[in-house]
Design a protein around this motif. Structure first.
Motif, PDB file in Angstrom:
ATOM      1  N   TYR A 138       0.828  -1.203   0.000  1.00  0.00           N
ATOM      2  CA  TYR A 138       0.000   0.000   0.000  1.00  0.00           C
ATOM      3  C   TYR A 138       0.867   1.260   0.000  1.00  0.00           C
ATOM      4  CZ  TYR A 138      -4.259  -2.650   0.818  1.00  0.00           C
ATOM      5  OH  TYR A 138      -5.322  -3.500   0.677  1.00  0.00           O
ATOM      6  N   GLU A 139       0.406   2.251  -0.740  1.00  0.00           N
ATOM      7  CA  GLU A 139       0.991   3.578  -0.698  1.00  0.00           C
ATOM      8  C   GLU A 139       0.027   4.506   0.025  1.00  0.00           C
ATOM      9  OE1 GLU A 139       1.976   4.818  -4.629  1.00  0.00           O
ATOM     10  OE2 GLU A 139       3.300   3.100  -5.015  1.00  0.00           O
ATOM     11  N   PHE A 140       0.557   5.606   0.534  1.00  0.00           N
ATOM     12  CA  PHE A 140      -0.245   6.526   1.338  1.00  0.00           C
ATOM     13  C   PHE A 140      -0.495   7.817   0.567  1.00  0.00           C
ATOM     14  CE2 PHE A 140       1.783   3.607   4.179  1.00  0.00           C
ATOM     15  CZ  PHE A 140       0.831   3.349   5.150  1.00  0.00           C
ATOM     16  N   VAL A 141      -1.744   8.258   0.605  1.00  0.00           N
ATOM     17  CA  VAL A 141      -2.127   9.492  -0.077  1.00  0.00           C
ATOM     18  C   VAL A 141      -3.009  10.311   0.859  1.00  0.00           C
ATOM     19  CG1 VAL A 141      -1.991   8.543  -2.412  1.00  0.00           C
ATOM     20  CG2 VAL A 141      -4.139   8.365  -1.128  1.00  0.00           C
ATOM     21  N   THR A 142      -3.093  11.597   0.583  1.00  0.00           N
ATOM     22  CA  THR A 142      -4.062  12.425   1.294  1.00  0.00           C
ATOM     23  C   THR A 142      -5.435  12.255   0.641  1.00  0.00           C
ATOM     24  OG1 THR A 142      -3.524  14.321  -0.108  1.00  0.00           O
ATOM     25  CG2 THR A 142      -2.312  14.104   1.976  1.00  0.00           C
ATOM     26  N   VAL A 143      -6.484  12.667   1.320  1.00  0.00           N
ATOM     27  CA  VAL A 143      -7.829  12.456   0.797  1.00  0.00           C
ATOM     28  C   VAL A 143      -8.035  13.185  -0.529  1.00  0.00           C
ATOM     29  CG1 VAL A 143     -10.278  12.957   1.198  1.00  0.00           C
ATOM     30  CG2 VAL A 143      -8.908  11.926   3.014  1.00  0.00           C
ATOM     31  N   ASP A 144      -7.521  14.400  -0.642  1.00  0.00           N
ATOM     32  CA  ASP A 144      -7.677  15.122  -1.904  1.00  0.00           C
ATOM     33  C   ASP A 144      -6.971  14.400  -3.045  1.00  0.00           C
ATOM     34  OD1 ASP A 144      -5.619  16.155  -0.063  1.00  0.00           O
ATOM     35  OD2 ASP A 144      -4.918  17.295  -1.786  1.00  0.00           O
ATOM     36  N   GLU A 145      -5.794  13.809  -2.763  1.00  0.00           N
ATOM     37  CA  GLU A 145      -5.112  13.023  -3.791  1.00  0.00           C
ATOM     38  C   GLU A 145      -5.917  11.771  -4.136  1.00  0.00           C
ATOM     39  OE1 GLU A 145      -0.437  14.062  -2.756  1.00  0.00           O
ATOM     40  OE2 GLU A 145      -1.461  12.461  -1.650  1.00  0.00           O
ATOM     41  N   LEU A 146      -6.463  11.121  -3.121  1.00  0.00           N
ATOM     42  CA  LEU A 146      -7.241   9.909  -3.328  1.00  0.00           C
ATOM     43  C   LEU A 146      -8.424  10.164  -4.254  1.00  0.00           C
ATOM     44  CD1 LEU A 146      -7.847   6.931  -2.349  1.00  0.00           C
ATOM     45  CD2 LEU A 146      -9.304   7.978  -0.613  1.00  0.00           C
ATOM     46  N   LEU A 147      -9.067  11.287  -4.069  1.00  0.00           N
ATOM     47  CA  LEU A 147     -10.297  11.598  -4.808  1.00  0.00           C
ATOM     48  C   LEU A 147     -10.057  12.420  -6.073  1.00  0.00           C
ATOM     49  CD1 LEU A 147     -12.639  12.426  -1.794  1.00  0.00           C
ATOM     50  CD2 LEU A 147     -12.253  10.222  -2.919  1.00  0.00           C
ATOM     51  N   GLY A 148      -8.798  12.777  -6.334  1.00  0.00           N
ATOM     52  CA  GLY A 148      -8.493  13.565  -7.509  1.00  0.00           C
ATOM     53  C   GLY A 148      -8.954  14.997  -7.421  1.00  0.00           C
ATOM     54  N   ILE A 149      -9.035  15.524  -6.187  1.00  0.00           N
ATOM     55  CA  ILE A 149      -9.408  16.928  -5.991  1.00  0.00           C
ATOM     56  C   ILE A 149      -8.155  17.777  -6.202  1.00  0.00           C
ATOM     57  CG2 ILE A 149     -10.244  18.611  -4.304  1.00  0.00           C
ATOM     58  CD1 ILE A 149     -11.785  16.273  -2.977  1.00  0.00           C
ATOM     59  N   LYS A 150      -8.185  18.638  -7.206  1.00  0.00           N
ATOM     60  CA  LYS A 150      -6.974  19.362  -7.600  1.00  0.00           C
ATOM     61  C   LYS A 150      -6.618  20.463  -6.618  1.00  0.00           C
ATOM     62  CE  LYS A 150      -7.532  18.348 -12.513  1.00  0.00           C
ATOM     63  NZ  LYS A 150      -7.675  18.893 -13.898  1.00  0.00           N
ATOM     64  N   GLN A 151      -7.598  21.066  -5.974  1.00  0.00           N
ATOM     65  CA  GLN A 151      -7.336  22.143  -5.030  1.00  0.00           C
ATOM     66  C   GLN A 151      -7.943  21.777  -3.683  1.00  0.00           C
ATOM     67  OE1 GLN A 151      -5.464  24.821  -5.633  1.00  0.00           O
ATOM     68  NE2 GLN A 151      -5.162  24.336  -7.800  1.00  0.00           N
TER      69      GLN A 151
END
Length: 280
Positions: free
Chosen positions: A264-277
């Motif tokens: 597993y890699e770790f991402v923030t929620v915005d990265e997970l959901l593809g939220i650009k800002q």
């Protein structure tokens, strides 16, 4: 009862206890690679961990309905099957937050923090540090009420907007991610938040760390909960505020290497959901 029979029963009980201890303490087998292509959309979003009775938790079916009825506005997990996870922490910042940030920095992991307005004030340096170290900051109301079914003057004016203003003063911008206390919110509020430019973020794995921090070996059971219920693109709920949180910090330190070893890699929620800002 004959002596031999008594000793036989004692040995059976001791063997059972030893077997249970080994089962409870050893980590589960590493999860196998998924059989579904990483880019395949999920058919539904839902909470994997069981409901805890008598603790004022949000109904799990209602949470799933929020995502189903409000696509792109409410999320319990990521939309596809990539082998990534998002660690999230509620109710801070608190005296435990710097130690948690140290652990995340040690492991080169970025997380998402849903913080309360009343706890931001007086801990401005911790807020700025988290932002500078690449973590995403979100809104968790001003003082943690159940906002579902309340007036917009209350849930927006007194709680969410007030916290947005505090973020603006501290970091010069306002989060676009919001998590309702207890996971309780109604669909009208989700849609209204969308008009304000905010996404409602729930979770698919609830570690129940707020309870396990009271237990002997609580950090082990927090870690085990994650290992048992982990899945692709999970949003994992933990807490860095609201009470004793030292066992959460310890559990995070232990579970990150296990998750990395499981691929597993770790991402923030915005990265997970593809939220650009992530901020307004």
């Amino acid at each position: 009862m004959p002596r031999k029979t008594r000793w036989g029963l004692v040995l059976i009980v001791v063997a059972a206890l030893i077997g249970w201890a080994i089962y409870a303490w050893l980590p589960p087998a590493m999860p196998k690679p998924g059989q579904i292509a990483a880019s395949t959309p999920k058919a539904r979003q839902y909470v994997r961990t069981p409901f805890l009775d008598d603790w004022d938790q949000a109904d799990l079916a209602i949470m799933a309905d929020h995502a189903r009825l409000n696509p792109d506005l409410a999320w319990l997990e990521g939309p596809t099957h990539r082998r990534v996870v998002a660690l999230t922490f509620d109710d801070g910042p608190s005296p435990y937050t710097p130690d948690l940030l140290d652990v995340l920095k040690k492991h080169h992991v970025k997380a998402t923090f849903f913080w309360m307005g009343k706890h931001l004030e007086g801990r401005e340096e911790v807020v700025r540090r988290a932002l500078a170290e690449g973590h995403t900051l979100g809104n968790h109301t001003y003082d943690h009420p159940d906002i579902s079914g309340t007036s917009e003057d209350f849930w927006w004016g007194e709680q969410i907007s007030r916290t947005q203003d505090i973020y603006q003063r501290i970091i010069g911008k306002r989060p676009v991610l919001f998590r309702p206390p207890y996971g309780k919110i109604d669909d009208g509020e989700i849609k209204a938040l969308g008009q304000h430019g905010l996404k409602t973020i729930l979770w698919s794995v609830d570690t129940q760390d707020w309870n396990k921090n009271r237990w002997l070996f609580g950090s082990h059971y927090i870690e085990r909960w994650i290992q048992t219920y982990i899945h692709q693109e999970a949003i994992i709920l933990m807490h860095d505020g609201g009470g004793r949180r030292d066992q959460t910090v310890e559990a995070v330190d232990e579970v990150i290497p296990w998750l990395k070893a499981a691929g597993y890699e770790f991402v923030t929620v915005d990265e997970l959901l593809g939220i650009k800002q992530a901020y307004q």
